[in-house]
Design a protein around this motif. Structure first.
Motif: not given
Length: 140
Positions: A61-75
């Protein structure tokens, strides 16, 4: 530039823009070289926690302090554009848009005294990352 983009556009809109940009390029299912590696420690942890048919979902996703961030979820629900990695009882799932930003990376499970969790390591498409390891900027 990524700082300015984060300031101007909400993460949800950023995700839609990323999808539009990637849609004009090739999709991962058409390119078999696009893949991620799954470490043995990640597989071991997933075998322990995914006993109900769930899997680890990774999104970028867009965000975090460097521009993009990883998001980990159980689905437990697969989407049309999802690709699977790992093994049947220890699956890692990522959508084609997110895969564009982490092809060649390794999904790892790391445990230390103060925290434990999944992480992406050795992303060849990341130019730099933050000290916490959850965000990155993309090589242009």
């Amino acid at each position: 530039m990524s700082f300015l983009l984060r300031q101007l556009i909400k993460p949800g809109l950023q995700r839609n823009l990323l999808q539009s940009a990637v849609a004009s390029r090739h999709v991962a299912s058409a390119n078999p070289e696009q893949k991620i590696q799954v470490s043995e420690s990640c597989l071991k942890r997933l075998r322990e926690i995914c006993i109900d048919g769930s899997f680890l979902r990774i999104t970028v996703e867009g965000g975090g302090c460097s521009g993009f961030q990883y998001k980990f979820d159980l689905d437990s629900k697969m989407n049309e554009d999802d690709l699977q990695f790992g093994e049947e009882k220890a699956k890692v799932v990522i959508d084609t848009v997110s895969l564009e930003y982490c092809t060649g990376s390794t999904v790892d499970y790391h445990s230390e005294l103060i925290r434990a969790g999944f992480r992406m390591v050795a992303n060849p498409l990341a130019e730099q990352g933050c000290s916490c390891g959850s965000s990155f900027s993309v090589k242009m």
